[in-house]
Every structure is written in C-alpha cells, then in structure tokens.
Write an enzyme that holds these catalytic residues in place. Structure first.
Site, PDB file in Angstrom:
ATOM      1  N   ASP A   1      -6.843   1.883  -7.934  1.00  0.00           N
ATOM      2  CA  ASP A   1      -5.517   2.168  -7.384  1.00  0.00           C
ATOM      3  C   ASP A   1      -4.414   1.302  -7.991  1.00  0.00           C
ATOM      4  OD1 ASP A   1      -6.965   0.120  -5.861  1.00  0.00           O
ATOM      5  OD2 ASP A   1      -5.287   0.122  -4.469  1.00  0.00           O
TER       6      ASP A   1
ATOM      7  N   GLU B   1       0.848  -1.187   0.000  1.00  0.00           N
ATOM      8  CA  GLU B   1       0.000   0.000   0.000  1.00  0.00           C
ATOM      9  C   GLU B   1       0.884   1.238   0.000  1.00  0.00           C
ATOM     10  OE1 GLU B   1      -3.270   0.412  -0.107  1.00  0.00           O
ATOM     11  OE2 GLU B   1      -4.156  -1.487   0.555  1.00  0.00           O
TER      12      GLU B   1
END
Length: 195
Positions: A173, A124
C-alpha cells in the site's frame, strides 16, 4: 514545533476518534509522512470496521477476515474516507502504531533509518491496490499534508512516502491505484480545490 505549542496536534478539519494504540515518541522529531491504504473487509468500502480496528473494537465473528486481525493493536494518525472525510485517531505529537517493521533511506542525513513510527505520521486512505482513489480523497489528503508541512518544518513533499516503500517485502500500500504524480502535482498547485 515548540513544546508549548499544541495547535499542531489536532487537525481542525478532522473528526476526532481517539485510539489507545499510541504512545510517546522518543523525541519531538516528525519528519516523514507515510501513506497507507486500508479496506475492511478487503475490497469493501464504508462501514465502521476500520475505526473499530483502530479503537480495538473490531468484532471477530462479524466477518471471517476480522477473526484474523481483531487481536492486532494498530492505529494511524489519520484516516481519509472515500468521501473525503478525515478522521484523526492519534495526536500528531504522539507515536501511532502504523508502520511496523520499517526502514527508510534518509537522504538528508545519508543514512538508513529504522522504526519509522518514532518519527513519522501515518495517513490511511480508505482503498485498496486496484480501486482508484477518489478526487475527494486527493483533495482531503493535499489539504492535510499542507497543514502538516506548515506545522513540522522537517516535512516537505520529498518526505511523503508509501508503506510499500518503507516495508517493501511486507506491504504493497497505498498500491498501484494511488496516483503519485497526480498527488505531487496537486500538492504543488496553489489551489487544492482546483484538482
């Protein structure tokens, strides 16, 4: 990686913060890196909310958006903060719950593979679809991916993908703000500090 080699499970340049949201992989295969982007609340950076989410400690009434997601049981192997700090939540030999419903065309075996959590690593990046990621994040990411490639022979730059690529109808994303060309160029350069 041999089963008696434990040097590849903890990244030496990461702060360790264990997440309960993981389990055993069905095999020892680690052959894909999936890049994500996250900001909590959306569009806001810093703070403890991301780490709270990944450790099941997010307080639902602290923000209206938190009430929608506090029940989720998710994690990633790593988080790279805006300042380049790396946090590790799950050992790399364990399965983190980051990809969800996913599929990926594996050109090496010429097949469509599903359930990427089984054989991937999740990274992430603290960010969103519109805010450029920082130089410190790219530096930290390149350093981490090189370390992972040195430990898992299946990994190379062609096996680094985005969440949007493996779940295109659900996810966007790391988003258009992530500069893939810059990342790949940095990954192939000799010096990560020369970004």
């Amino acid at each position: 990686m041999s089963s008696d080699d434990t040097t590849g499970v903890k990244y030496p340049h990461a702060r360790q913060r264990a997440s309960p949201n993981c389990d055993a992989r069905p095999s020892n295969e680690v052959s894909v890196v999936v890049l994500h982007a996250i900001s909590l609340p959306p569009g806001q950076f810093s703070g403890a909310a991301i780490e709270a989410l990944f450790t099941n400690q997010l307080v639902a009434d602290e923000h209206p958006f938190f009430a929608e997601i506090a029940h989720l049981r998710v994690s990633a192997h790593f988080l790279i903060r805006r300042d380049g700090e790396c946090v590790q939540f799950v050992d790399t030999d364990q399965r983190a719950w980051h990809a969800g419903r996913s599929r990926w065309w594996d050109s090496r075996c010429a097949s469509l593979r599903q359930a990427l959590n089984d054989f991937s690593l999740g990274i992430e990046l603290e960010g969103d679809d519109v805010t450029p990621f920082t130089k410190a994040q790219y530096q930290a990411l390149v350093k981490l991916v090189r370390w992972l490639m040195a430990r898992y022979p299946e990994l190379d730059e062609s096996r680094v993908t985005g969440h949007a690529h493996i779940a295109p109808l659900r996810k966007t994303d790391p988003g258009p703000a992530f500069d893939w060309a810059y990342f790949y160029q940095a990954l192939s350069n000799e010096s990560v500090n020369g970004l």
